[in-house]
Design a protein around this motif. Structure first.
Motif, mmCIF file in Angstrom:
data_model
loop_
_atom_site.group_PDB
_atom_site.id
_atom_site.type_symbol
_atom_site.label_atom_id
_atom_site.label_comp_id
_atom_site.label_asym_id
_atom_site.label_seq_id
_atom_site.Cartn_x
_atom_site.Cartn_y
_atom_site.Cartn_z
ATOM 1 N N HIS A 112 -0.448 -34.581 35.282
ATOM 2 C CA HIS A 112 -0.488 -34.217 36.705
ATOM 3 C C HIS A 112 0.800 -34.609 37.431
ATOM 4 C CE1 HIS A 112 -4.835 -34.232 35.775
ATOM 5 N NE2 HIS A 112 -4.771 -33.138 36.512
ATOM 6 N N LEU A 113 1.432 -35.654 36.951
ATOM 7 C CA LEU A 113 2.613 -36.164 37.674
ATOM 8 C C LEU A 113 3.902 -35.441 37.296
ATOM 9 C CD1 LEU A 113 1.960 -40.028 37.441
ATOM 10 C CD2 LEU A 113 1.653 -38.557 39.441
ATOM 11 N N ARG A 114 3.996 -34.999 36.032
ATOM 12 C CA ARG A 114 5.290 -34.526 35.534
ATOM 13 C C ARG A 114 5.770 -33.283 36.307
ATOM 14 N NH1 ARG A 114 4.845 -29.748 33.642
ATOM 15 N NH2 ARG A 114 7.102 -29.623 33.983
ATOM 16 N N GLY A 115 7.090 -33.240 36.424
ATOM 17 C CA GLY A 115 7.693 -32.058 37.050
ATOM 18 C C GLY A 115 7.707 -32.080 38.556
ATOM 19 N N ILE A 116 7.147 -33.123 39.158
ATOM 20 C CA ILE A 116 7.100 -33.185 40.630
ATOM 21 C C ILE A 116 7.893 -34.420 41.081
ATOM 22 C CG2 ILE A 116 5.584 -33.398 42.645
ATOM 23 C CD1 ILE A 116 3.342 -32.229 40.783
ATOM 24 N N TRP A 117 8.844 -34.201 41.968
ATOM 25 C CA TRP A 117 9.650 -35.332 42.445
ATOM 26 C C TRP A 117 8.778 -36.349 43.163
ATOM 27 C CZ3 TRP A 117 14.290 -36.581 40.924
ATOM 28 C CH2 TRP A 117 15.157 -35.604 40.461
ATOM 29 N N GLY A 118 9.060 -37.617 42.903
ATOM 30 C CA GLY A 118 8.418 -38.700 43.630
ATOM 31 C C GLY A 118 9.484 -39.696 44.050
ATOM 32 N N ALA A 119 9.048 -40.823 44.590
ATOM 33 C CA ALA A 119 10.015 -41.813 45.064
ATOM 34 C C ALA A 119 9.582 -43.205 44.629
ATOM 35 C CB ALA A 119 10.114 -41.748 46.575
ATOM 36 N N TYR A 120 10.563 -44.018 44.306
ATOM 37 C CA TYR A 120 10.305 -45.406 43.923
ATOM 38 C C TYR A 120 10.990 -46.310 44.937
ATOM 39 C CZ TYR A 120 10.634 -49.711 41.106
ATOM 40 O OH TYR A 120 10.552 -50.999 40.642
ATOM 41 N N GLN A 121 10.202 -47.192 45.504
ATOM 42 C CA GLN A 121 10.742 -48.122 46.489
ATOM 43 C C GLN A 121 11.068 -49.428 45.774
ATOM 44 O OE1 GLN A 121 10.666 -47.240 49.951
ATOM 45 N NE2 GLN A 121 11.868 -49.093 50.345
ATOM 46 N N ALA A 122 12.338 -49.798 45.721
ATOM 47 C CA ALA A 122 12.718 -51.093 45.149
ATOM 48 C C ALA A 122 13.561 -51.803 46.191
ATOM 49 C CB ALA A 122 13.500 -50.914 43.847
ATOM 50 N N GLY A 123 13.018 -52.875 46.768
ATOM 51 C CA GLY A 123 13.705 -53.532 47.881
ATOM 52 C C GLY A 123 13.753 -52.581 49.059
ATOM 53 N N ASP A 124 14.937 -52.495 49.670
ATOM 54 C CA ASP A 124 15.065 -51.635 50.860
ATOM 55 C C ASP A 124 15.367 -50.192 50.494
ATOM 56 O OD1 ASP A 124 14.721 -53.864 52.352
ATOM 57 O OD2 ASP A 124 16.883 -54.249 52.607
ATOM 58 N N GLU A 125 15.654 -49.955 49.228
ATOM 59 C CA GLU A 125 16.112 -48.622 48.825
ATOM 60 C C GLU A 125 14.991 -47.793 48.211
ATOM 61 O OE1 GLU A 125 19.341 -47.637 49.141
ATOM 62 O OE2 GLU A 125 19.966 -49.576 49.963
ATOM 63 N N THR A 126 15.121 -46.472 48.367
ATOM 64 C CA THR A 126 14.174 -45.554 47.743
ATOM 65 C C THR A 126 14.942 -44.706 46.728
ATOM 66 O OG1 THR A 126 12.944 -45.474 49.791
ATOM 67 C CG2 THR A 126 12.477 -43.742 48.210
ATOM 68 N N TYR A 127 14.369 -44.562 45.544
ATOM 69 C CA TYR A 127 15.050 -43.835 44.470
ATOM 70 C C TYR A 127 14.222 -42.608 44.078
ATOM 71 C CZ TYR A 127 17.612 -48.177 44.249
ATOM 72 O OH TYR A 127 18.379 -49.261 44.583
ATOM 73 N N PRO A 128 14.872 -41.429 43.930
ATOM 74 C CA PRO A 128 14.136 -40.238 43.497
ATOM 75 C C PRO A 128 13.709 -40.371 42.037
ATOM 76 C CG PRO A 128 16.364 -39.665 44.238
ATOM 77 C CD PRO A 128 16.297 -41.149 44.168
ATOM 78 N N VAL A 129 12.477 -40.020 41.778
ATOM 79 C CA VAL A 129 11.917 -40.152 40.427
ATOM 80 C C VAL A 129 11.416 -38.799 39.934
ATOM 81 C CG1 VAL A 129 10.056 -41.192 39.048
ATOM 82 C CG2 VAL A 129 11.167 -42.528 40.845
ATOM 83 N N MET A 130 11.876 -38.397 38.750
ATOM 84 C CA MET A 130 11.347 -37.205 38.100
ATOM 85 C C MET A 130 10.541 -37.659 36.874
ATOM 86 S SD MET A 130 10.695 -34.087 37.465
ATOM 87 C CE MET A 130 11.310 -33.486 39.022
#
Ligand code: URA
Length: 264
Positions: free
Chosen positions: A214-232
């Protein structure tokens, strides 16, 4: 075929990626025919085992919170090394687990734009102390090459830095204890894109209970500290080797292309 609304830049990216797709599928064909993964690499199979709902080592686990002090160093390389030393000396999971020979901290460029995060070391990773060096690692390397990178251009890490007994799926309390070091790794490296490989990494970073299909192929975001990183999120290469169909291969390739387009 380009859609009528597609920009020439997108068309160019698409054309370049189409060439690489052929390259990847070509390599895959060779691997498929010369080296059937299920037969010759039993450890790839073992990743299928589900995490038990209760386990004898659950009681013995050290439930202390990891204490991570800001890693020392002027460069990302030095800070990663400082973090590695902290992890090996103090990770509440890896310092109390007994089923592994080596911890596998992660490797690659400390300033990588692209970071891959897998599940946990397997047998060969445990022996060598390096991530993704077994059969799944060879497939991951093909994926990285097909994306136009070399292995040393990217950073490769895992949710868990020591091999679970019998290669079973990491347990929740193990992930809780070990993954703060992964978060710190991400904060040091600051990748522009993270590709998560398989369910445990994708669920952890996206804070989602959903399965990888269900998750694959859809962009998500990872919050680490103050920064957000795009996750595929995409399938784990070991899953790809076990389910070596045109469909799964093109699903993974689509996910990698999305990551490449974001980096371009
Ligand atoms: N599988 C993983 O998830 N990580 C490794 O390092 C090797 C196999």
């Amino acid at each position: 075929m380009n859609s009528p609304t597609e920009s020439s830049e997108t068309a160019l990216i698409r054309a370049r990626h189409a060439v690489r797709t052929d390259h990847l599928l070509g390599i895959d064909q060779v691997l498929l025919h010369s080296d059937p993964p299920d037969v010759q690499h039993p450890e790839v199979e073992i990743i299928r085992q589900a995490a038990p709902t209760s386990s004898p080592d659950r009681e013995a686990v050290n439930r202390a919170e990891p204490v991570i002090t800001p890693p020392d160093g002027d460069t990302p390389e030095e800070r990663l090394e400082s973090l590695r030393r902290q992890h090996d000396a103090g990770c509440p999971h890896c310092t109390t687990a007994t089923g592994h020979q080596n911890t596998v901290f992660g490797e690659g460029s400390a300033t990588a734009d692209l970071m891959f995060i897998g599940e946990a070391p397997g047998a060969e990773e445990d022996q060598t102390g390096r991530p993704f060096v077994g059969p799944a690692g060879k497939k991951l390397e093909e994926m990285i090459l097909a994306m136009g990178f070399k292995r040393h251009d990217v950073y490769i890490a895992n949710v868990l830095k020591s091999r679970p007994p019998k290669n079973r799926t990491p347990l929740e309390h193990e992930i809780e204890a070990c993954s703060p070091y992964l978060a710190e790794q991400v904060r040091i490296i600051k990748p522009r894109v993270i590709v998560t490989l398989g369910g445990p990494a994708s669920k952890l970073l996206l804070e989602s209970p959903k399965g990888i299909t269900h998750l694959r192929g859809i962009w998500g975001a990872y919050q680490a500290g103050d920064e957000t990183y795009p996750v595929m999120p995409t399938f784990h290469p070991a899953y790809l080797l076990r389910n070596y169909t045109q469909e799964t291969r093109s699903q993974v390739w689509n996910d990698l292309q999305a990551a490449m387009a974001r980096l371009d």
